[in-house]
Design an enzyme around this catalytic site. Sequence first.
Site, PDB file in Angstrom:
ATOM      1  NE  ARG A   1      -4.300  -1.287   0.057  1.00 28.61           N
ATOM      2  CZ  ARG A   1      -4.418  -2.308  -0.791  1.00 28.61           C
ATOM      3  NH1 ARG A   1      -3.431  -2.594  -1.633  1.00 28.61           N
ATOM      4  NH2 ARG A   1      -5.507  -3.038  -0.824  1.00 28.61           N
TER       5      ARG A   1
ATOM      6  CG  ASP B   1       1.261  -2.113  -8.432  1.00 27.57           C
ATOM      7  OD1 ASP B   1       1.138  -1.724  -9.619  1.00 27.57           O
ATOM      8  OD2 ASP B   1       0.381  -2.754  -7.842  1.00 27.57           O
TER       9      ASP B   1
ATOM     10  CD  GLU C   1      -2.951   3.617  -5.007  1.00 29.01           C
ATOM     11  OE1 GLU C   1      -1.768   3.285  -4.897  1.00 29.01           O
ATOM     12  OE2 GLU C   1      -3.879   2.786  -5.126  1.00 29.01           O
TER      13      GLU C   1
ATOM     14  CG  HIS D   1      -3.215  -0.431  -6.683  1.00 30.55           C
ATOM     15  ND1 HIS D   1      -3.544   0.221  -5.526  1.00 30.55           N
ATOM     16  CD2 HIS D   1      -3.263  -1.758  -6.379  1.00 30.55           C
ATOM     17  CE1 HIS D   1      -3.786  -0.670  -4.570  1.00 30.55           C
ATOM     18  NE2 HIS D   1      -3.618  -1.873  -5.065  1.00 30.55           N
TER      19      HIS D   1
HETATM   20  P1  NAD Z   1      -1.665 -11.528   4.117  1.00 31.81           P
HETATM   21  O1  NAD Z   1      -2.700 -11.081   5.098  1.00 31.81           O
HETATM   22  O2  NAD Z   1      -1.663 -12.950   3.658  1.00 31.81           O
HETATM   23  O3  NAD Z   1      -0.207 -11.213   4.693  1.00 31.81           O
HETATM   24  C1  NAD Z   1       0.140 -10.040   5.380  1.00 31.81           C
HETATM   25  C2  NAD Z   1       1.274 -10.388   6.334  1.00 31.81           C
HETATM   26  O4  NAD Z   1       1.717  -9.162   6.926  1.00 31.81           O
HETATM   27  C3  NAD Z   1       0.845 -11.329   7.479  1.00 31.81           C
HETATM   28  O5  NAD Z   1       1.755 -12.407   7.573  1.00 31.81           O
HETATM   29  C4  NAD Z   1       0.897 -10.438   8.716  1.00 31.81           C
HETATM   30  O6  NAD Z   1       1.255 -11.129   9.888  1.00 31.81           O
HETATM   31  C5  NAD Z   1       1.961  -9.436   8.310  1.00 31.81           C
HETATM   32  N1  NAD Z   1       1.914  -8.195   9.081  1.00 31.81           N
HETATM   33  C6  NAD Z   1       0.862  -7.569   9.625  1.00 31.81           C
HETATM   34  N2  NAD Z   1       1.255  -6.461  10.286  1.00 31.81           N
HETATM   35  C7  NAD Z   1       2.598  -6.407  10.142  1.00 31.81           C
HETATM   36  C8  NAD Z   1       3.581  -5.512  10.605  1.00 31.81           C
HETATM   37  N3  NAD Z   1       3.277  -4.459  11.388  1.00 31.81           N
HETATM   38  N4  NAD Z   1       4.871  -5.740  10.270  1.00 31.81           N
HETATM   39  C9  NAD Z   1       5.203  -6.843   9.503  1.00 31.81           C
HETATM   40  N5  NAD Z   1       4.310  -7.721   9.066  1.00 31.81           N
HETATM   41  C10 NAD Z   1       3.027  -7.510   9.372  1.00 31.81           C
HETATM   42  O7  NAD Z   1      -1.783 -10.522   2.901  1.00 31.81           O
HETATM   43  P2  NAD Z   1      -1.340 -10.748   1.377  1.00 31.81           P
HETATM   44  O8  NAD Z   1      -2.484 -11.333   0.625  1.00 31.81           O
HETATM   45  O9  NAD Z   1      -0.012 -11.385   1.331  1.00 31.81           O
HETATM   46  O10 NAD Z   1      -1.240  -9.214   0.909  1.00 31.81           O
HETATM   47  C11 NAD Z   1      -0.274  -8.332   1.469  1.00 31.81           C
HETATM   48  C12 NAD Z   1      -0.642  -6.898   1.117  1.00 31.81           C
HETATM   49  O11 NAD Z   1      -0.527  -6.721  -0.299  1.00 31.81           O
HETATM   50  C13 NAD Z   1      -2.115  -6.535   1.418  1.00 31.81           C
HETATM   51  O12 NAD Z   1      -2.268  -6.068   2.738  1.00 31.81           O
HETATM   52  C14 NAD Z   1      -2.424  -5.455   0.425  1.00 31.81           C
HETATM   53  O13 NAD Z   1      -2.219  -4.197   1.027  1.00 31.81           O
HETATM   54  C15 NAD Z   1      -1.387  -5.666  -0.675  1.00 31.81           C
HETATM   55  N6  NAD Z   1      -1.993  -6.040  -1.979  1.00 31.81           N
HETATM   56  C16 NAD Z   1      -1.667  -5.307  -3.073  1.00 31.81           C
HETATM   57  C17 NAD Z   1      -2.185  -5.631  -4.312  1.00 31.81           C
HETATM   58  C18 NAD Z   1      -1.811  -4.860  -5.555  1.00 31.81           C
HETATM   59  O14 NAD Z   1      -2.479  -5.007  -6.597  1.00 31.81           O
HETATM   60  N7  NAD Z   1      -0.743  -4.082  -5.529  1.00 31.81           N
HETATM   61  C19 NAD Z   1      -3.092  -6.690  -4.430  1.00 31.81           C
HETATM   62  C20 NAD Z   1      -3.403  -7.427  -3.283  1.00 31.81           C
HETATM   63  C21 NAD Z   1      -2.845  -7.097  -2.047  1.00 31.81           C
END
Ligand code: NAD
Length: 332
Positions: A236, A260, A265, A297
Site C-alpha cells: 500500500r 505499484d 494514488e 496499482h
Molecule cells: P496476508 O494477510 O496474507 O499477509 C500479510 C502479512 O503481513 C501477514 O503475515 C501479517 O502477519 C503481516 N503483518 C501484519 N502487520 C505487520 C507488521 N506491522 N509488520 C510486519 N508484518 C506484518 O496478505 P497478502 O495477501 O499477502 O497481501 C499483502 C498486502 O498486499 C495486502 O495487505 C495489500 O495491502 C497488498 N496487496 C496489493 C495488491 C496490488 O495489486 N498491488 C493486491 C493485493 C494485495
Amino acid sequence: MKTHIAFFDTKPYDSASFDSHNKDFGFEFHYYESQLNKDNAVLAQGAEVVCAFVNATIDAKVINILAKNGVKLIALRCAGFNNVDLQAAKGKIKVVRVPAYSPYAVAEHTLALMLTLNRKTHKAYSRTREGNFALHGLMGFDMHGKTIGIIGTGKIAKILIKTLCAMGMNVLAYDIYPDCDFAKETGIQYTSLDEIYKKSDIISLHCPLTKETEHLINHDSIAKMKEGVMIINTGRGKLIDTHALIKGLKSKKIGSAGLDVYEEEAEYFYEDKSDFIMSDDMLARLLSFNNVIVTSHQAFFTKEALSNIAQTTLENIKDFVEEKPLVNEVKA
Ligand code: NAD
C-alpha cells in the site's frame, strides 16, 4: 425479488467480468464509473449492497449516507480494507472483502518490477526501437547471492520468497507473526527490521497498511539501509513516506524504486490523465527519476485474479442475502 448492487469505480473490464459471473447468481447490477465518496454515495439509493474498490473513501460520512439510503452490505472487491472506517460501520453496515484472489498475480508483478529495475529492460525496449544498441547505463547485478529483505510474509510474500530462493537469493524476513515452519521449509531467516535495513540489497513490502506500518519506510529507516538499495512496494502507498523516498533517491542512498502503489494514488491511478497537467508534485518528481518505475496499482491485474474477485464477491453477497455466516467479513 432480485438483490440490487451498486458498483462504484467500475471500468469496462470489471463489468465484463462481473456480468459473466452473474449468470450463476442473477443479481441486478448498477454500474457507476466514479469512486465511492460522500458526494456520490446517494447514488446507491435502492441498492441493498454497494461494491467498492481499493481507492474508495468509505469514512463515517459515506457510511452514514449509505445506511440512511438502505444499504446493508459493503462488498469490497479487493483484499485491503484500510479505506473503510470499520468502527463507523459497526452495527450499521456489514463489510466483506476478497481476502485472496491471486497471490500469484501480485508476487509475479513484484518480481517483474525487480527484474525490470535491475536489468533496465524498459530502457532497452525504447533504445533498440530508436536504433540505439549501446549498453551504457544498462548494467545490472546478479540477483543470485544477493540479500533481499521481505517485510510481511503472508500469502503474496510466500509465493515470491519461493521464487527468490529458487534464484539463489538470501532471504531475510520480518513479520509480527513469523511462520517458523515456512522458514524451516524454505531456509529463510526471520530477523529484525533493523537487520533487514542493514543487510538487504533489495527490500520488498508485503504487510498490510495499519497504524503501525504507516510510513514504515521513512527518513530514519532509510538512513539504516545499504547504499544503493532497491525498494519495491506492491503493498500500500502509505507504507512509504514519499518525501523521504524522494530524498533518498536524490542522495543516491536509494538506488532504485519500483512502486505499484503510491500514497496519494487515488486521484490518478486507474484514470487516463494524459490530457491534464499533473498537479501532484511528488508524483511528478517520482516519475522524473530514471531509476523509478511506477505502475498504476496493477499488480493484481490478471485474468485469473479478476475472475476470482468476481466469483468471491458474488459468493460473499449471496451468503449475506441468504443470511449464511459471512466467511469474509471484516470487523472493527
Ligand atoms: P496476508 O494477510 O496474507 O499477509 C500479510 C502479512 O503481513 C501477514 O503475515 C501479517 O502477519 C503481516 N503483518 C501484519 N502487520 C505487520 C507488521 N506491522 N509488520 C510486519 N508484518 C506484518 O496478505 P497478502 O495477501 O499477502 O497481501 C499483502 C498486502 O498486499 C495486502 O495487505 C495489500 O495491502 C497488498 N496487496 C496489493 C495488491 C496490488 O495489486 N498491488 C493486491 C493485493 C494485495
